[in-house]
Enzyme design. Structure first.
Site, mmCIF file in Angstrom:
data_model
loop_
_atom_site.group_PDB
_atom_site.id
_atom_site.type_symbol
_atom_site.label_atom_id
_atom_site.label_comp_id
_atom_site.label_asym_id
_atom_site.label_seq_id
_atom_site.Cartn_x
_atom_site.Cartn_y
_atom_site.Cartn_z
ATOM 1 N N LYS A 79 -14.213 -0.486 4.922
ATOM 2 C CA LYS A 79 -14.334 -1.355 3.762
ATOM 3 C C LYS A 79 -15.449 -2.679 4.547
ATOM 4 O O LYS A 79 -16.490 -2.402 3.551
ATOM 5 C CB LYS A 79 -13.210 -2.500 3.334
ATOM 6 C CG LYS A 79 -11.932 -1.608 3.041
ATOM 7 C CD LYS A 79 -11.331 -0.585 2.765
ATOM 8 C CE LYS A 79 -10.509 -0.152 3.069
ATOM 9 N NZ LYS A 79 -9.759 0.823 1.677
ATOM 10 N N ASP A 116 -1.503 -6.066 8.599
ATOM 11 C CA ASP A 116 -2.707 -4.413 7.794
ATOM 12 C C ASP A 116 -3.731 -5.465 7.671
ATOM 13 O O ASP A 116 -3.864 -5.808 6.466
ATOM 14 C CB ASP A 116 -1.581 -4.267 6.920
ATOM 15 C CG ASP A 116 -2.366 -2.718 6.888
ATOM 16 O OD1 ASP A 116 -4.089 -2.788 6.814
ATOM 17 O OD2 ASP A 116 -2.194 -1.989 6.270
ATOM 18 N N TRP A 168 0.808 -1.360 -0.127
ATOM 19 C CA TRP A 168 -0.162 -0.006 0.310
ATOM 20 C C TRP A 168 1.053 0.948 0.450
ATOM 21 O O TRP A 168 2.474 1.151 0.685
ATOM 22 C CB TRP A 168 -0.724 0.175 1.614
ATOM 23 C CG TRP A 168 -1.804 0.928 1.511
ATOM 24 C CD1 TRP A 168 -2.533 1.370 0.479
ATOM 25 C CD2 TRP A 168 -1.766 1.730 2.657
ATOM 26 N NE1 TRP A 168 -3.442 2.393 0.792
ATOM 27 C CE2 TRP A 168 -2.852 3.161 1.831
ATOM 28 C CE3 TRP A 168 -1.603 1.698 3.909
ATOM 29 C CZ2 TRP A 168 -3.446 3.577 3.305
ATOM 30 C CZ3 TRP A 168 -1.944 3.315 4.676
ATOM 31 C CH2 TRP A 168 -2.927 3.569 4.855
HETATM 32 C C1 LMR Z 1 -7.090 2.431 -0.921
HETATM 33 O O1 LMR Z 1 -5.592 1.684 -1.088
HETATM 34 O O2 LMR Z 1 -6.823 2.288 -2.078
HETATM 35 C C2 LMR Z 1 -7.440 3.031 0.626
HETATM 36 O O3 LMR Z 1 -7.321 1.866 1.554
HETATM 37 C C3 LMR Z 1 -7.420 3.678 0.299
HETATM 38 C C4 LMR Z 1 -6.498 4.866 0.757
HETATM 39 O O4 LMR Z 1 -5.807 5.024 1.740
HETATM 40 O O5 LMR Z 1 -5.151 5.079 0.399
#
Ligand code: LMR
Length: 409
Positions: A243, A208, A128
């Site tokens: 989510k 996570d 992420w």
């Molecule tokens: C994403 O990965 O799109 C979500 O978790 C929203 C974000 O805050 O990045």
């Protein structure tokens, strides 16, 4: 004063979301940010959550929650994360409410940094987009381990080799299900090998868990976390209810710390120190909604059914996208669409193809090539397919593809 500030670099996900909102075209598709939309293209308000809202006394005075959050919420999410036998975990797990999954990651990182003079974290590449920044801001040295083979499988050998080279006590950031951004998860057998390696080298897993229930089921998706508990491996878990409860704006998350023999009062105390100096106490409303749903048997069952519905819809979208694209591109191996899990699919599209998707077709995809499957529905499926086929037809002029994916290799 404030003259030497660096230029702001737009976040690749949030910046794209802003660009999508500013796009005046009516024919556009938001496959960027990880937000689940239903068949009608809207973010759902779950019926279980709506019912919970009616039970909450909205006229009650708004007072501060305790620094560690709402007790009923903390108990309920602990059960969701660790399973039914949480009474046995009283002296091994501490759970606090946090401001979303991001807040939980940050509090956990700061807590760990306060216990280690030179904190290190290893995270998958890719991961992420915000993970690295969160840990760096808390004082961590960040390294990466490979995640995905060129053929689009989980890279178990690369990951094990990287883990085996890490110094003891390194934190290892892991996605227990629905890996963001690839949608590729280790199998149970692979998880077992990862946990063996981490236990042997005294590494510290930090999960996570933002998508529990979006891959297979609430229990299956928490398997790696619960396996840590079964094996008595210390671990941290940042969990998010954005989510799976469709409560993005409420910032409902939790941080759990599991360690056999931990001194719960001391750990809780130090977490409270971190929270107090960051945001003092978490927001009340979303946690009250989640606690109300989870603590009431009929609402809880209704929520589970709604969550199953979201998961099934995403599987249906994957199947439809696969069928349509395969018809157009019979030579391409698109099986990855069916194998990946959760909201995201890693497409392997090149930068130029991603730009064309947006400029020519109004289809927004994150610059890494991550496609949010949950933004596709019966009304925009044909448009998305047409756009993908168009940019793939141009692949030959589009520069190198990122990896195996839509573009045939
Ligand atoms: C994403 O990965 O799109 C979500 O978790 C929203 C974000 O805050 O990045």
């Amino acid at each position: 004063m404030f003259n030497n500030l660096p230029d702001y670099v737009e976040d690749p996900i949030l910046g794209l979301f802003d660009a999508y909102r500013a796009d005046v075209r009516t024919r556009k598709a938001n496959l960027g940010i990880g937000i689940y939309c239903g068949e009608d293209g809207r973010v759902p308000v779950l019926a279980s959550v709506r019912a919970a809202r009616e039970r909450i006394d909205e006229t009650a005075p708004s007072i501060y929650l305790p620094t560690e959050g709402l007790q009923g919420y903390r108990n309920a999410v602990r059960e969701l994360v660790f399973g039914g036998a949480t009474a046995d975990l009283q002296d091994r797990v501490v759970t606090i409410q946090a401001a979303g999954g991001t807040g939980a990651l940050r509090v956990g990182a700061e807590f760990l940094a306060s216990t280690n003079a030179s904190p290190r974290v290893c995270m998958p590449d890719p991961t992420w987009v915000n993970h690295q920044a969160i840990f760096q801001a808390a004082g961590f040295e960040v390294s990466h381990c490979p995640y995905r083979t060129p053929k689009g499988r989980f890279d178990i050998d690369g990951t094990l080799a990287a883990l085996n080279a890490l110094p003891a006590e390194t934190v290892v950031l892991l996605h227990p299900c629905c890996h963001n951004p690839t949608g590729i998860d280790p199998s149970r057998e692979e998880w077992a090998r990862l946990l063996d390696a981490m236990a042997q080298r005294a590494l510290l897993p930090f999960f996570d868990m933002a998508y529990q229930g979006f891959a297979e089921s609430l229990d299956d998706d928490a398997w790696a976390v619960r396996e840590c508990v079964r094996r008595e491996i210390p671990c941290l878990v940042a969990s998010s209810y954005s989510k799976n409860f469709s409560l993005y704006g409420e910032r409902v998350g939790a941080l759990s710390i599991h360690a056999p023999g931990l001194e719960a009062a001391k750990v809780l105390g130090q977490l409270k120190v971190v929270v107090r100096r960051s945001y003092s106490c978490p927001p009340a409303h979303g946690a009250a909604l989640v606690a109300t749903v989870l603590q009431d048997a009929p609402l809880h069952a209704q929520w589970r059914a709604e969550l199953d519905g979201m998961r099934q819809r995403m599987l249906g979208v994957r199947a439809s996208l696969h069928a349509l694209l395969t018809r157009e591109l019979p030579d391409a191996d698109l099986s990855f669409l069916l194998q990946q899990r959760g909201m995201f699919s890693y497409s392997g599209l090149s930068d130029a193809q991603i730009d064309q998707l947006r400029s020519r077709h109004g289809v927004y995809v994150v610059s890494s090539g991550r496609v949010c499957i949950a933004g596709i529905n019966a009304s925009n499926l044909a448009q998305v397919c047409e756009a993908l086929v168009d940019v793939m037809g141009r692949a030959v002029h589009a520069g190198p593809a990122k990896d195996a994916g839509f573009n045939p290799r």
